[in-house]
Design a protein around this motif. Structure first.
Motif, PDB file in Angstrom:
ATOM      1  N   MET A   1       0.824  -1.196   0.000  1.00 63.99           N
ATOM      2  CA  MET A   1       0.000   0.000   0.000  1.00 63.99           C
ATOM      3  C   MET A   1       0.863   1.252   0.000  1.00 63.99           C
ATOM      4  SD  MET A   1      -3.043  -1.137   2.603  1.00 63.99           S
ATOM      5  CE  MET A   1      -3.916   0.379   2.526  1.00 63.99           C
ATOM      6  N   LEU A   2       1.968   1.200   0.688  1.00 61.96           N
ATOM      7  CA  LEU A   2       2.815   2.372   0.807  1.00 61.96           C
ATOM      8  C   LEU A   2       3.359   2.805  -0.553  1.00 61.96           C
ATOM      9  CD1 LEU A   2       3.987   4.340   2.823  1.00 61.96           C
ATOM     10  CD2 LEU A   2       5.845   2.740   3.240  1.00 61.96           C
ATOM     11  N   VAL A   3       3.607   1.855  -1.425  1.00 67.79           N
ATOM     12  CA  VAL A   3       4.195   2.164  -2.726  1.00 67.79           C
ATOM     13  C   VAL A   3       3.146   2.636  -3.720  1.00 67.79           C
ATOM     14  CG1 VAL A   3       5.456   1.152  -4.677  1.00 67.79           C
ATOM     15  CG2 VAL A   3       6.082   0.546  -2.354  1.00 67.79           C
ATOM     16  N   THR A   4       1.915   2.174  -3.581  1.00 65.98           N
ATOM     17  CA  THR A   4       0.910   2.452  -4.607  1.00 65.98           C
ATOM     18  C   THR A   4      -0.217   3.381  -4.170  1.00 65.98           C
ATOM     19  OG1 THR A   4      -0.355   0.477  -3.976  1.00 65.98           O
ATOM     20  CG2 THR A   4       1.302   0.212  -5.707  1.00 65.98           C
ATOM     21  N   ASP A   5      -0.276   3.753  -2.911  1.00 68.78           N
ATOM     22  CA  ASP A   5      -1.419   4.502  -2.407  1.00 68.78           C
ATOM     23  C   ASP A   5      -1.011   5.908  -1.953  1.00 68.78           C
ATOM     24  OD1 ASP A   5      -4.261   4.469  -1.625  1.00 68.78           O
ATOM     25  OD2 ASP A   5      -3.459   4.660   0.404  1.00 68.78           O
ATOM     26  N   ALA A   6      -1.453   6.913  -2.688  1.00 68.49           N
ATOM     27  CA  ALA A   6      -1.090   8.306  -2.396  1.00 68.49           C
ATOM     28  C   ALA A   6      -1.498   8.745  -0.983  1.00 68.49           C
ATOM     29  CB  ALA A   6      -1.689   9.241  -3.445  1.00 68.49           C
ATOM     30  N   PRO A   7      -2.681   8.385  -0.456  1.00 67.99           N
ATOM     31  CA  PRO A   7      -3.011   8.777   0.916  1.00 67.99           C
ATOM     32  C   PRO A   7      -2.016   8.235   1.946  1.00 67.99           C
ATOM     33  CG  PRO A   7      -5.021   8.164  -0.221  1.00 67.99           C
ATOM     34  CD  PRO A   7      -3.866   7.805  -1.130  1.00 67.99           C
ATOM     35  N   HIS A   8      -1.534   7.016   1.750  1.00 65.25           N
ATOM     36  CA  HIS A   8      -0.522   6.475   2.671  1.00 65.25           C
ATOM     37  C   HIS A   8       0.791   7.234   2.525  1.00 65.25           C
ATOM     38  CE1 HIS A   8      -3.228   3.052   3.258  1.00 65.25           C
ATOM     39  NE2 HIS A   8      -2.586   2.921   4.402  1.00 65.25           N
ATOM     40  N   GLN A   9       1.110   7.648   1.316  1.00 72.71           N
ATOM     41  CA  GLN A   9       2.340   8.414   1.097  1.00 72.71           C
ATOM     42  C   GLN A   9       2.251   9.785   1.756  1.00 72.71           C
ATOM     43  OE1 GLN A   9       2.685   8.224  -3.159  1.00 72.71           O
ATOM     44  NE2 GLN A   9       3.394   6.114  -3.120  1.00 72.71           N
ATOM     45  N   ARG A  10       1.064  10.390   1.772  1.00 74.11           N
ATOM     46  CA  ARG A  10       0.891  11.677   2.468  1.00 74.11           C
ATOM     47  C   ARG A  10       1.009  11.499   3.979  1.00 74.11           C
ATOM     48  NH1 ARG A  10      -2.673  12.437  -1.777  1.00 74.11           N
ATOM     49  NH2 ARG A  10      -4.479  11.707  -0.648  1.00 74.11           N
ATOM     50  N   LEU A  11       0.554  10.368   4.474  1.00 76.21           N
ATOM     51  CA  LEU A  11       0.639  10.063   5.902  1.00 76.21           C
ATOM     52  C   LEU A  11       2.097   9.906   6.352  1.00 76.21           C
ATOM     53  CD1 LEU A  11      -1.142   9.301   8.418  1.00 76.21           C
ATOM     54  CD2 LEU A  11      -0.857   6.938   7.703  1.00 76.21           C
ATOM     55  N   LEU A  12       2.924   9.325   5.476  1.00 83.68           N
ATOM     56  CA  LEU A  12       4.338   9.104   5.760  1.00 83.68           C
ATOM     57  C   LEU A  12       5.150   9.776   4.652  1.00 83.68           C
ATOM     58  CD1 LEU A  12       6.539   7.668   7.469  1.00 83.68           C
ATOM     59  CD2 LEU A  12       6.226   5.684   5.990  1.00 83.68           C
ATOM     60  N   PRO A  13       5.402  11.097   4.776  1.00 84.19           N
ATOM     61  CA  PRO A  13       6.078  11.820   3.701  1.00 84.19           C
ATOM     62  C   PRO A  13       7.440  11.225   3.311  1.00 84.19           C
ATOM     63  CG  PRO A  13       5.193  13.356   5.310  1.00 84.19           C
ATOM     64  CD  PRO A  13       5.028  11.980   5.877  1.00 84.19           C
TER      65      PRO A  13
END
Length: 119
Positions: A1-13
């Motif tokens: 999820m971390l690699v493909t999901d933009a909301p998770h990427q915003r959560l963990l810059p």
């Protein structure tokens, strides 16, 4: 999820080094088995979902995931990051199972739960 999901990427810059180190960790475990089909399926999916990161998926580098402190920006904090310790708990069963654990740092927790001084 971390690699493909933009909301998770915003959560963990700072998601890139975490994701790459997790992938290296998985490669370390997969290379222990003669036919790591699960790892091959995962890599194929990552290649399909994120072809822009092809260099990552082709990398043969391995390594254990080291605990680290990361900044997470939870919803409802107005974009204020909070420090969390991230570590990987390993279990022998099911084979090579791992659980990624994130724990808010102690000083941050104490600051948020501390009562204001009495007048």
């Amino acid at each position: 999820m971390l690699v493909t999901d933009a909301p998770h990427q915003r959560l963990l810059p700072g998601w890139e080094p975490v994701a790459m180190d997790l992938y290296r960790h998985l490669r370390t475990r997969a290379d222990r088995h003669p036919r790591p089909t699960g790892f091959r399926r995962l890599t194929a999916r990552l290649r399909a979902d994120r072809p822009d990161l092809a260099e990552w998926w082709a990398c043969r580098s391995v390594g254990d995931f080291a605990p680290r402190t990361v900044e997470i920006v939870p919803k409802g904090t107005g974009g204020v990051p909070r420090a969390y310790v991230m570590t990987l708990l390993l279990a022998p069963r099911p084979q090579d199972a791992a659980i990624l654990v994130q724990t808010q740092t102690q000083t941050q927790t104490q600051t948020q739960t501390a009562k204001p001084p009495a007048p």
